[in-house]
Write a protein that holds these residues in place. Structure first.
Motif, PDB file in Angstrom:
ATOM      1  N   ASN A 182       0.820  -1.213   0.000  1.00 50.91           N
ATOM      2  CA  ASN A 182       0.000   0.000   0.000  1.00 50.91           C
ATOM      3  C   ASN A 182       0.852   1.259   0.000  1.00 50.91           C
ATOM      4  N   SER A 183       2.016   1.200   0.631  1.00 49.55           N
ATOM      5  CA  SER A 183       2.889   2.377   0.648  1.00 49.55           C
ATOM      6  C   SER A 183       3.459   2.678  -0.737  1.00 49.55           C
ATOM      7  N   THR A 184       3.424   1.687  -1.639  1.00 49.69           N
ATOM      8  CA  THR A 184       3.899   1.904  -3.014  1.00 49.69           C
ATOM      9  C   THR A 184       2.741   2.217  -3.961  1.00 49.69           C
ATOM     10  N   ARG A 185       1.552   2.308  -3.401  1.00 47.77           N
ATOM     11  CA  ARG A 185       0.338   2.537  -4.179  1.00 47.77           C
ATOM     12  C   ARG A 185       0.037   1.381  -5.142  1.00 47.77           C
ATOM     13  N   CYS A 186       0.392   0.196  -4.714  1.00 50.14           N
ATOM     14  CA  CYS A 186       0.086  -1.022  -5.467  1.00 50.14           C
ATOM     15  C   CYS A 186      -1.435  -1.112  -5.626  1.00 50.14           C
ATOM     16  N   THR A 187      -1.900  -1.300  -6.839  1.00 49.00           N
ATOM     17  CA  THR A 187      -3.341  -1.301  -7.109  1.00 49.00           C
ATOM     18  C   THR A 187      -3.984  -2.683  -7.021  1.00 49.00           C
ATOM     19  N   ALA A 188      -3.205  -3.706  -6.734  1.00 47.35           N
ATOM     20  CA  ALA A 188      -3.769  -5.054  -6.626  1.00 47.35           C
ATOM     21  C   ALA A 188      -4.798  -5.114  -5.499  1.00 47.35           C
ATOM     22  N   THR A 189      -5.817  -5.922  -5.688  1.00 42.07           N
ATOM     23  CA  THR A 189      -6.744  -6.220  -4.607  1.00 42.07           C
ATOM     24  C   THR A 189      -6.003  -7.119  -3.630  1.00 42.07           C
ATOM     25  N   LYS A 190      -6.014  -6.752  -2.351  1.00 40.67           N
ATOM     26  CA  LYS A 190      -5.249  -7.485  -1.345  1.00 40.67           C
ATOM     27  C   LYS A 190      -6.189  -8.272  -0.442  1.00 40.67           C
ATOM     28  N   ILE A 191      -5.965  -9.596  -0.408  1.00 34.71           N
ATOM     29  CA  ILE A 191      -6.807 -10.498   0.367  1.00 34.71           C
ATOM     30  C   ILE A 191      -5.954 -11.191   1.424  1.00 34.71           C
ATOM     31  N   ALA A 249      -8.047 -15.940  12.771  1.00 39.99           N
ATOM     32  CA  ALA A 249      -9.214 -15.123  12.439  1.00 39.99           C
ATOM     33  C   ALA A 249      -9.782 -14.330  13.609  1.00 39.99           C
ATOM     34  N   ALA A 250      -9.023 -14.165  14.662  1.00 39.80           N
ATOM     35  CA  ALA A 250      -9.496 -13.372  15.789  1.00 39.80           C
ATOM     36  C   ALA A 250      -9.789 -11.947  15.332  1.00 39.80           C
ATOM     37  N   SER A 251     -10.648 -11.269  16.056  1.00 41.73           N
ATOM     38  CA  SER A 251     -11.023  -9.904  15.675  1.00 41.73           C
ATOM     39  C   SER A 251      -9.806  -8.978  15.631  1.00 41.73           C
ATOM     40  N   THR A 252      -8.799  -9.247  16.457  1.00 45.57           N
ATOM     41  CA  THR A 252      -7.591  -8.411  16.418  1.00 45.57           C
ATOM     42  C   THR A 252      -6.845  -8.584  15.103  1.00 45.57           C
ATOM     43  N   ALA A 253      -6.826  -9.810  14.574  1.00 50.07           N
ATOM     44  CA  ALA A 253      -6.170 -10.056  13.282  1.00 50.07           C
ATOM     45  C   ALA A 253      -6.951  -9.383  12.158  1.00 50.07           C
ATOM     46  N   ARG A 254      -8.259  -9.462  12.214  1.00 57.42           N
ATOM     47  CA  ARG A 254      -9.096  -8.806  11.194  1.00 57.42           C
ATOM     48  C   ARG A 254      -8.867  -7.292  11.213  1.00 57.42           C
ATOM     49  N   ARG A 255      -8.839  -6.729  12.403  1.00 57.16           N
ATOM     50  CA  ARG A 255      -8.626  -5.287  12.540  1.00 57.16           C
ATOM     51  C   ARG A 255      -7.242  -4.899  12.018  1.00 57.16           C
ATOM     52  N   ALA A 256      -6.228  -5.670  12.383  1.00 60.59           N
ATOM     53  CA  ALA A 256      -4.865  -5.385  11.934  1.00 60.59           C
ATOM     54  C   ALA A 256      -4.764  -5.464  10.411  1.00 60.59           C
ATOM     55  N   ALA A 257      -5.444  -6.420   9.811  1.00 61.40           N
ATOM     56  CA  ALA A 257      -5.430  -6.551   8.346  1.00 61.40           C
ATOM     57  C   ALA A 257      -6.095  -5.348   7.694  1.00 61.40           C
ATOM     58  N   ARG A 258      -7.201  -4.909   8.269  1.00 65.75           N
ATOM     59  CA  ARG A 258      -7.899  -3.730   7.730  1.00 65.75           C
ATOM     60  C   ARG A 258      -7.000  -2.497   7.820  1.00 65.75           C
ATOM     61  N   ILE A 259      -6.338  -2.327   8.964  1.00 61.62           N
ATOM     62  CA  ILE A 259      -5.439  -1.184   9.156  1.00 61.62           C
ATOM     63  C   ILE A 259      -4.268  -1.247   8.177  1.00 61.62           C
ATOM     64  N   ALA A 260      -3.753  -2.452   7.933  1.00 60.19           N
ATOM     65  CA  ALA A 260      -2.627  -2.612   6.988  1.00 60.19           C
ATOM     66  C   ALA A 260      -3.056  -2.301   5.564  1.00 60.19           C
ATOM     67  N   GLY A 261      -4.359  -2.416   5.287  1.00 60.65           N
ATOM     68  CA  GLY A 261      -4.845  -2.092   3.952  1.00 60.65           C
ATOM     69  C   GLY A 261      -5.414  -3.256   3.177  1.00 60.65           C
ATOM     70  N   ALA A 262      -5.701  -4.365   3.846  1.00 61.88           N
ATOM     71  CA  ALA A 262      -6.317  -5.503   3.150  1.00 61.88           C
ATOM     72  C   ALA A 262      -7.723  -5.119   2.698  1.00 61.88           C
TER      73      ALA A 262
END
Length: 135
Positions: A76-85, A91-104
């Motif tokens: 995301n810092s390189t403005r990569c346009t790929a969809t990130k999954i 799958a804990a809520s903390t992992a989901r939140r961290a993934a969202r913050i990272a830009g998934a």
């Protein structure tokens, strides 16, 4: 006139050989997508993704070297346009939140949402095909 686009390209950052085989089979066998690269090392994956420019990046949270959160954040810092999954067993809520913050763009649990992850990639491939047919 219809535009012909190549198949959706997917890069897999995953450390499980079993999961890799399953993903490749589910994506390539029905012709949904073409897997253009795989790695279990976040640094190698980052470099290859920038070079290969896939449409979709599927990353596990924990890799043999590094992790998917760092990978997605760096992309995301390189403005990569790929969809990130993010596709992980953590799958804990903390992992989901961290993934969202990272830009998934999406987060799926391998245990209970594996087919949903493949389905989402299928939807992305379908949108690409619809776009090609309309142009």
């Amino acid at each position: 006139m219809s535009l012909v686009l190549p198949k959706l390209s997917v890069y897999l950052a995953e450390d499980s050989a079993l999961v890799l085989r399953r993903l490749v089979a589910l994506l390539e066998s029905p012709g949904l997508a073409r897997v253009v690269g795989v790695s279990d090392d976040a640094t190698v994956a980052f470099d290859e993704i920038l070079r290969l420019r896939p449409d979709v990046v599927v990353a596990d949270l924990h890799l043999r070297v590094g992790n998917g959160l760092e990978l997605i954040g760096r992309l995301n810092s390189t403005r990569c346009t790929a969809t990130k999954i993010m596709l992980t067993n953590h799958a804990a809520s903390t992992a989901r939140r961290a993934a969202r913050i990272a830009g998934a763009d999406f987060f799926f649990d391998k245990t209970t949402e594996f087919s949903q992850a493949v389905s989402e990639i299928g939807k992305l491939a379908g949108k690409r095909s619809a776009y090609a047919r309309s142009h």
